[in-house]
Structures are given as C-alpha cells and as structure tokens.
Design a protein around this motif. Structure first.
Motif, mmCIF file in Angstrom:
data_model
loop_
_atom_site.group_PDB
_atom_site.id
_atom_site.type_symbol
_atom_site.label_atom_id
_atom_site.label_comp_id
_atom_site.label_asym_id
_atom_site.label_seq_id
_atom_site.Cartn_x
_atom_site.Cartn_y
_atom_site.Cartn_z
ATOM 1 N N LYS A 140 34.705 109.622 88.883
ATOM 2 C CA LYS A 140 33.875 109.103 87.784
ATOM 3 C C LYS A 140 34.130 107.606 87.578
ATOM 4 C CE LYS A 140 32.786 110.149 82.924
ATOM 5 N NZ LYS A 140 33.044 108.861 82.281
ATOM 6 N N ARG A 141 35.408 107.218 87.522
ATOM 7 C CA ARG A 141 35.740 105.809 87.284
ATOM 8 C C ARG A 141 35.292 104.930 88.447
ATOM 9 N NH1 ARG A 141 41.880 106.462 84.770
ATOM 10 N NH2 ARG A 141 41.223 107.374 82.797
ATOM 11 N N LEU A 142 35.457 105.438 89.651
ATOM 12 C CA LEU A 142 35.116 104.640 90.831
ATOM 13 C C LEU A 142 33.609 104.434 90.962
ATOM 14 C CD1 LEU A 142 36.227 103.144 93.259
ATOM 15 C CD2 LEU A 142 36.317 105.297 94.512
ATOM 16 N N THR A 143 32.828 105.486 90.714
ATOM 17 C CA THR A 143 31.369 105.347 90.800
ATOM 18 C C THR A 143 30.864 104.383 89.725
ATOM 19 O OG1 THR A 143 31.090 107.353 89.454
ATOM 20 C CG2 THR A 143 30.893 107.612 91.837
ATOM 21 N N GLU A 144 31.447 104.453 88.529
ATOM 22 C CA GLU A 144 31.022 103.561 87.443
ATOM 23 C C GLU A 144 31.482 102.126 87.688
ATOM 24 O OE1 GLU A 144 32.561 105.374 83.891
ATOM 25 O OE2 GLU A 144 31.096 107.011 83.940
ATOM 26 N N ARG A 145 32.732 101.966 88.112
ATOM 27 C CA ARG A 145 33.299 100.627 88.281
ATOM 28 C C ARG A 145 32.640 99.853 89.419
ATOM 29 N NH1 ARG A 145 39.239 100.155 90.632
ATOM 30 N NH2 ARG A 145 38.067 100.108 92.575
ATOM 31 N N ASP A 147 29.836 100.847 91.192
ATOM 32 C CA ASP A 147 28.434 101.189 91.398
ATOM 33 C C ASP A 147 28.228 101.889 92.751
ATOM 34 O OD1 ASP A 147 25.762 101.338 90.662
ATOM 35 O OD2 ASP A 147 25.260 99.439 91.627
ATOM 36 N N LEU A 148 29.022 102.936 92.985
ATOM 37 C CA LEU A 148 28.970 103.690 94.238
ATOM 38 C C LEU A 148 28.354 105.062 94.006
ATOM 39 C CD1 LEU A 148 32.647 103.087 95.480
ATOM 40 C CD2 LEU A 148 30.608 101.855 96.228
ATOM 41 N N THR A 149 27.856 105.650 95.077
ATOM 42 C CA THR A 149 27.434 107.047 95.002
ATOM 43 C C THR A 149 28.700 107.918 95.024
ATOM 44 O OG1 THR A 149 27.371 107.356 97.400
ATOM 45 C CG2 THR A 149 25.349 106.532 96.336
ATOM 46 N N ILE A 150 28.552 109.177 94.679
ATOM 47 C CA ILE A 150 29.701 110.095 94.724
ATOM 48 C C ILE A 150 30.238 110.177 96.150
ATOM 49 C CG2 ILE A 150 30.368 112.540 94.524
ATOM 50 C CD1 ILE A 150 28.614 112.616 91.970
ATOM 51 N N GLU A 151 29.340 110.207 97.142
ATOM 52 C CA GLU A 151 29.766 110.292 98.546
ATOM 53 C C GLU A 151 30.568 109.057 98.946
ATOM 54 O OE1 GLU A 151 26.589 110.899 97.500
ATOM 55 O OE2 GLU A 151 26.775 113.080 97.679
ATOM 56 N N GLU A 152 30.103 107.866 98.524
ATOM 57 C CA GLU A 152 30.828 106.623 98.844
ATOM 58 C C GLU A 152 32.202 106.616 98.174
ATOM 59 O OE1 GLU A 152 27.245 103.344 99.370
ATOM 60 O OE2 GLU A 152 27.822 103.954 97.340
ATOM 61 N N ALA A 153 32.242 107.077 96.927
ATOM 62 C CA ALA A 153 33.514 107.138 96.206
ATOM 63 C C ALA A 153 34.475 108.090 96.904
ATOM 64 C CB ALA A 153 33.285 107.576 94.765
ATOM 65 N N GLU A 154 33.979 109.247 97.311
ATOM 66 C CA GLU A 154 34.833 110.227 97.990
ATOM 67 C C GLU A 154 35.356 109.685 99.319
ATOM 68 O OE1 GLU A 154 32.425 113.803 97.924
ATOM 69 O OE2 GLU A 154 33.567 114.552 96.196
ATOM 70 N N ALA A 155 34.521 108.945 100.049
ATOM 71 C CA ALA A 155 34.960 108.354 101.324
ATOM 72 C C ALA A 155 36.130 107.404 101.087
ATOM 73 C CB ALA A 155 33.805 107.619 102.004
ATOM 74 N N ARG A 156 36.058 106.617 100.023
ATOM 75 C CA ARG A 156 37.146 105.674 99.719
ATOM 76 C C ARG A 156 38.413 106.429 99.292
ATOM 77 N NH1 ARG A 156 32.780 102.786 99.821
ATOM 78 N NH2 ARG A 156 32.739 100.507 99.739
ATOM 79 N N ILE A 157 38.243 107.440 98.458
ATOM 80 C CA ILE A 157 39.395 108.231 98.005
ATOM 81 C C ILE A 157 40.037 108.957 99.188
ATOM 82 C CG2 ILE A 157 40.084 110.242 96.617
ATOM 83 C CD1 ILE A 157 37.852 109.305 94.590
ATOM 84 N N ASN A 158 39.204 109.521 100.058
ATOM 85 C CA ASN A 158 39.722 110.273 101.202
ATOM 86 C C ASN A 158 40.386 109.394 102.251
ATOM 87 O OD1 ASN A 158 38.839 112.651 100.056
ATOM 88 N ND2 ASN A 158 36.889 112.664 101.149
ATOM 89 N N SER A 159 40.143 108.069 102.188
ATOM 90 C CA SER A 159 40.766 107.163 103.161
ATOM 91 C C SER A 159 42.234 106.911 102.817
ATOM 92 C CB SER A 159 40.004 105.838 103.224
ATOM 93 O OG SER A 159 40.282 105.040 102.082
ATOM 94 N N GLN A 160 42.659 107.336 101.622
ATOM 95 C CA GLN A 160 44.037 107.129 101.178
ATOM 96 C C GLN A 160 44.796 108.461 101.148
ATOM 97 O OE1 GLN A 160 43.680 105.250 97.292
ATOM 98 N NE2 GLN A 160 43.312 103.253 98.217
#
Length: 197
Positions: A140-145, A147-160
């Motif tokens: 939620k914070r990443l998509t809002e901060r 301006d990403l889609t849920i899929e883009e946010a998940e890709a960034r989270i999953n890279s860590q």
C-alpha cells in the motif's frame, strides 16, 4: 566504545523515517542510497560503466541517469540487477568506509543500507536494527509513494530478502505498522538502551 549499527528494512518499510529521526536526535547516519546517488549522478564515477552495461538510452537528454527506466529493468531481471550492483556497490562501500572510520571516533554510527544482509555487510556491524511492516502495508505504501501498480510494487519487494528473514537475523526490531508516535517511542527506547551499553 562507540558502535557501528546496521539499519535496514524493506522498501517502503519506513527505514528513512527512522533514519531521519535518529539524525534529528544527533546520531550520525550514513545512508547508502545517498552515496549511490553520488556515484550515479551526472559525471559520477559509476555512470560511464552503467551506460556501457545498459546502453545510451539509460541517460536522459541532460546526461542524467533515468532512474525510473533503470528501475523497470533491474527490478524485473536478477542478472541485470547483479550487473548494476557490481558496478555501484564497491564505490558506495569505499565512500562509506572512509566516513565511517572518521565518524565512529566521535559517536555511534548507523549504516543505513537497504541490502545490508543481501550483501553480507551485517558482518561489519556490531549489531543490526530492522524496520519492518507487514506485506500489505508495504505494498500500500509503495504504490502510493512511488505511483506504482501492485504488480510493480510486488516486483520491487520480491527483489529483496523477505522482511521476515531480516527481522529474524536482527538483534533489534522496530515495528512500523502503527503511527509515528508509536514508531518514535520504540526508537527512543532503543536509543536509551544503546546509550547504556
């Protein structure tokens, strides 16, 4: 004797908020992201190698790195992410090490490094503090901060590395699922303990 303290978390977990509060309290915080921006800035030492690895299109007309475009490449391709890290990380480490050696003479030093565990830098710290949130809050914070889609946010989270793994490897944990007052209260308790060590 002053401590070298690793400060880490996941993307959009609130690590920067913790970092800023520690700075406000007078602590030295060396931020890996700031060093990264210095190395990749226009005329920065990493930029020529990044252009060589990713092509001329990775810079804009002003000769600056197009961070959004680079992000869309590296967060979806582990090999490309590794290539970027191999270019940038040694330069960041060199700059951070010099500052760390200087500032630890005067007080505790926090190393604010998102990929602390991933890069084995926890070994250089006396101990590690991880800032964490639950995954839904993180998305939620990443998509809002950003301006990403849920899929883009998940890709960034999953890279860590998963935040749950970072929490298990840390001596101290700061829960940022609540409000700012609750967060600051935890930091205050932690720093009281730090000063009594």
């Amino acid at each position: 004797m002053y401590k070298i303290i690793g400060l880490t978390g996941g993307i959009a977990s609130g690590k920067t908020t913790v970092s800023n509060y520690l700075k406000d309290r007078g602590y030295t915080v060396l931020d890996a992201d700031q060093y990264s921006r210095q190395t990749t800035a226009k005329n920065g030492p990493a930029l020529p190698q990044i252009i060589e690895a990713f092509g001329e299109d990775i810079v804009n007309d002003a000769g600056e790195l197009d961070r959004k475009q680079l992000g869309s490449i590296i967060f979806n391709d582990a090999d490309k992410r590794r290539t970027l890290n191999e270019i940038v990380h040694p330069l960041i480490r060199q700059m951070m090490n010099a500052d760390e050696a200087k500032f630890v003479q005067e007080g505790h030093v926090f190393l604010d490094i998102p990929l602390l565990f991933e890069n084995g830098l926890d070994q250089r710290c006396d101990f590690v503090v991880t800032v964490f949130v639950d995954r839904d809050t993180q998305i939620k914070r990443l998509t809002e901060r950003d301006d990403l889609t849920i899929e883009e946010a998940e890709a960034r989270i999953n890279s860590q590395m998963p935040l749950t793994d970072k929490v298990m490897k840390s001596k101290y944990r700061i829960d940022n699922n609540g409000n700012l007052d609750a967060l600051y209260e935890q930091i205050d308790r932690f720093t009281e303990e730090l000063e009594s060590m």
